[in-house]
Enzyme design. Structure first.
Site, PDB file in Angstrom:
ATOM      1  N   GLN A  11      -3.491 105.417  91.715  1.00 52.98           N
ATOM      2  CA  GLN A  11      -2.970 106.747  91.416  1.00 52.98           C
ATOM      3  C   GLN A  11      -3.481 107.229  90.067  1.00 52.98           C
ATOM      4  O   GLN A  11      -3.493 106.496  89.083  1.00 52.98           O
ATOM      5  CB  GLN A  11      -1.440 106.692  91.420  1.00 52.98           C
ATOM      6  CG  GLN A  11      -0.773 108.045  91.406  1.00 52.98           C
ATOM      7  CD  GLN A  11       0.702 107.953  91.758  1.00 52.98           C
ATOM      8  OE1 GLN A  11       1.162 106.957  92.283  1.00 52.98           O
ATOM      9  NE2 GLN A  11       1.455 109.003  91.464  1.00 52.98           N
ATOM     10  N   SER A  88      -3.461  98.653  90.959  1.00 51.93           N
ATOM     11  CA  SER A  88      -2.159  99.123  91.429  1.00 51.93           C
ATOM     12  C   SER A  88      -2.244  99.459  92.918  1.00 51.93           C
ATOM     13  O   SER A  88      -2.463  98.578  93.745  1.00 51.93           O
ATOM     14  CB  SER A  88      -1.679 100.310  90.586  1.00 51.93           C
ATOM     15  OG  SER A  88      -0.326 100.604  90.849  1.00 51.93           O
ATOM     16  N   LEU A  89      -2.117 100.729  93.305  1.00 52.43           N
ATOM     17  CA  LEU A  89      -2.243 101.097  94.716  1.00 52.43           C
ATOM     18  C   LEU A  89      -3.545 100.565  95.324  1.00 52.43           C
ATOM     19  O   LEU A  89      -3.596 100.160  96.490  1.00 52.43           O
ATOM     20  CB  LEU A  89      -2.199 102.618  94.868  1.00 52.43           C
ATOM     21  CG  LEU A  89      -2.604 103.105  96.256  1.00 52.43           C
ATOM     22  CD1 LEU A  89      -1.495 102.852  97.257  1.00 52.43           C
ATOM     23  CD2 LEU A  89      -3.051 104.544  96.241  1.00 52.43           C
ATOM     24  N   ARG A 113       6.064 102.490  99.974  1.00 51.69           N
ATOM     25  CA  ARG A 113       5.916 102.283  98.532  1.00 51.69           C
ATOM     26  C   ARG A 113       5.956 103.617  97.800  1.00 51.69           C
ATOM     27  O   ARG A 113       6.635 103.766  96.769  1.00 51.69           O
ATOM     28  CB  ARG A 113       4.589 101.571  98.265  1.00 51.69           C
ATOM     29  CG  ARG A 113       4.268 101.278  96.792  1.00 51.69           C
ATOM     30  CD  ARG A 113       2.864 100.687  96.712  1.00 51.69           C
ATOM     31  NE  ARG A 113       2.564 100.101  95.418  1.00 51.69           N
ATOM     32  CZ  ARG A 113       1.898 100.721  94.448  1.00 51.69           C
ATOM     33  NH1 ARG A 113       1.512 101.978  94.607  1.00 51.69           N
ATOM     34  NH2 ARG A 113       1.631 100.096  93.308  1.00 51.69           N
ATOM     35  N   HIS A 188       5.588  99.647  87.202  1.00 57.10           N
ATOM     36  CA  HIS A 188       5.135  98.344  86.694  1.00 57.10           C
ATOM     37  C   HIS A 188       5.987  97.883  85.505  1.00 57.10           C
ATOM     38  O   HIS A 188       5.475  97.422  84.490  1.00 57.10           O
ATOM     39  CB  HIS A 188       3.652  98.396  86.320  1.00 57.10           C
ATOM     40  CG  HIS A 188       2.763  98.697  87.492  1.00 57.10           C
ATOM     41  ND1 HIS A 188       2.576  97.801  88.517  1.00 57.10           N
ATOM     42  CD2 HIS A 188       2.037  99.806  87.806  1.00 57.10           C
ATOM     43  CE1 HIS A 188       1.765  98.349  89.420  1.00 57.10           C
ATOM     44  NE2 HIS A 188       1.440  99.562  89.014  1.00 57.10           N
ATOM     45  N   GLN A 237       4.186  93.045  92.313  1.00 58.08           N
ATOM     46  CA  GLN A 237       3.343  94.066  91.696  1.00 58.08           C
ATOM     47  C   GLN A 237       4.117  95.269  91.168  1.00 58.08           C
ATOM     48  O   GLN A 237       3.791  95.831  90.125  1.00 58.08           O
ATOM     49  CB  GLN A 237       2.282  94.528  92.699  1.00 58.08           C
ATOM     50  CG  GLN A 237       1.143  95.302  92.069  1.00 58.08           C
ATOM     51  CD  GLN A 237       0.620  96.404  92.971  1.00 58.08           C
ATOM     52  OE1 GLN A 237       1.348  97.325  93.337  1.00 58.08           O
ATOM     53  NE2 GLN A 237      -0.640  96.322  93.326  1.00 58.08           N
TER      54      GLN A 237
END
Length: 298
Positions: A11, A88-89, A113, A188, A237
């Protein structure tokens, strides 16, 4: 022997118009149609016409998953990587490319998510550029409710936590730039614990197969092909730090000499260049760059 890694941005890399040049390709048409059935809205319509929606987590994450996975599947018709990783994603696309789960299962995970993260309000994130790392770690250690969320490169990190705590760190640590990020929550960080617990129930129901190639995870950069280990790492994560600087260094340690960033923008290749300056770096952001693959990239 030269080894290649594919990396996938998360993202923040989304751009209006991404994926639009793929719509005449049969594989892309099939994926866009499948995505609309799963999501209940059109990825291509959002990417083509709705910049406001594209900037919302609820839409950003599925759009990136769909576009990046299409580019990766098309590139796989030409060549294959030796390692994969995602920011991340982006880790979800890396896991899909490595055969850990099938495409629709991955999109359903990303959809849930995105919903949970969109609703996780009340936190704050900020990017910090060119700072003293020892000072930053000391101040974070002395400040409750803030963590290092993204360790992106030696000179760029993202902190995450309550607004009060993040602002306190920004005031105390001298940096060339400190930029609040336009996000809905403290991603996070431990403040995502409730969302992470709910998401864990979803993850548990999805079968993770052994990866066909090693995957370097955000919370643990050591490469593995063990499906159960990869699932456990993905469970961590949402609340854990993205250790991208260590992933970059780990690629070099494992003999990777060539990195290809698949997806819009060039954020990850830029971060890797600042961490491992002698790496060969390429980007596949669109159909034109995909068509050129093999002429100048290998």
């Amino acid at each position: 022997m030269s080894k290649t890694a594919w990396v996938f941005p998360g993202q923040g890399s989304q751009v209006l118009g991404m994926g639009v040049d793929l719509i005449d390709l049969p594989l892309a048409q099939q994926r866009f149609a499948q995505a609309e059935e799963i999501l209940g809205w059109s990825v291509i319509a959002v990417c083509q016409h709705d910049e406001a929606k594209l900037g919302q987590t609820l839409y950003t994450q599925p759009c990136l998953y769909v576009v990046e996975s299409i580019l990766a599947d098309l590139l796989k018709q030409k060549t294959l990587p030796d390692f994969v990783a995602g920011h991340s994603l982006g880790e979800y696309i890396a896991l899909y490319v490595a055969g850990v789960f099938e495409w629709s299962a991955g999109l359903r995970l990303v959809k849930r998510r995105a919903e949970l993260m969109e609703n996780a309000a009340g936190g704050m994130m900020a990017a910090m550029i060119k700072f003293d790392r020892d000072e930053l770690e000391r101040v974070i250690g002395q400040t409750p409710d803030v963590v290092l969320a993204n360790d992106n490169s030696p000179e760029q990190v993202v902190i995450s936590g309550t607004p009060e705590a993040v602002k306190m760190v920004m005031e105390k640590v001298k940096a060339k730039r400190a930029i609040p990020l336009n996000v809905s929550g403290a991603f996070h960080s431990p403040l995502m614990a409730a969302a992470a617990q709910e998401f864990q129930d979803v993850l548990t129901s999805v079968e993770f197969l052994p990866a066909s190639i090693p995957v370097m995870s955000n919370v643990e950069p050591t490469p593995t092909q063990d499906g159960n280990v990869l699932k456990q790492r993905l469970m961590q994560q949402m609340t854990g730090s993205v250790r991208w600087r260590e992933i970059s260094l780990g690629l070099a340690d494992h003999g990777i000499t060539h990195v290809v960033e698949i997806g819009p923008g060039n954020v990850l290749t830029g971060l890797i260049k600042r961490t491992c300056g002698d790496m060969q770096l390429d980007n596949v952001r669109n159909a034109a760059e995909l068509a050129q693959w093999g002429d100048n990239c290998i």
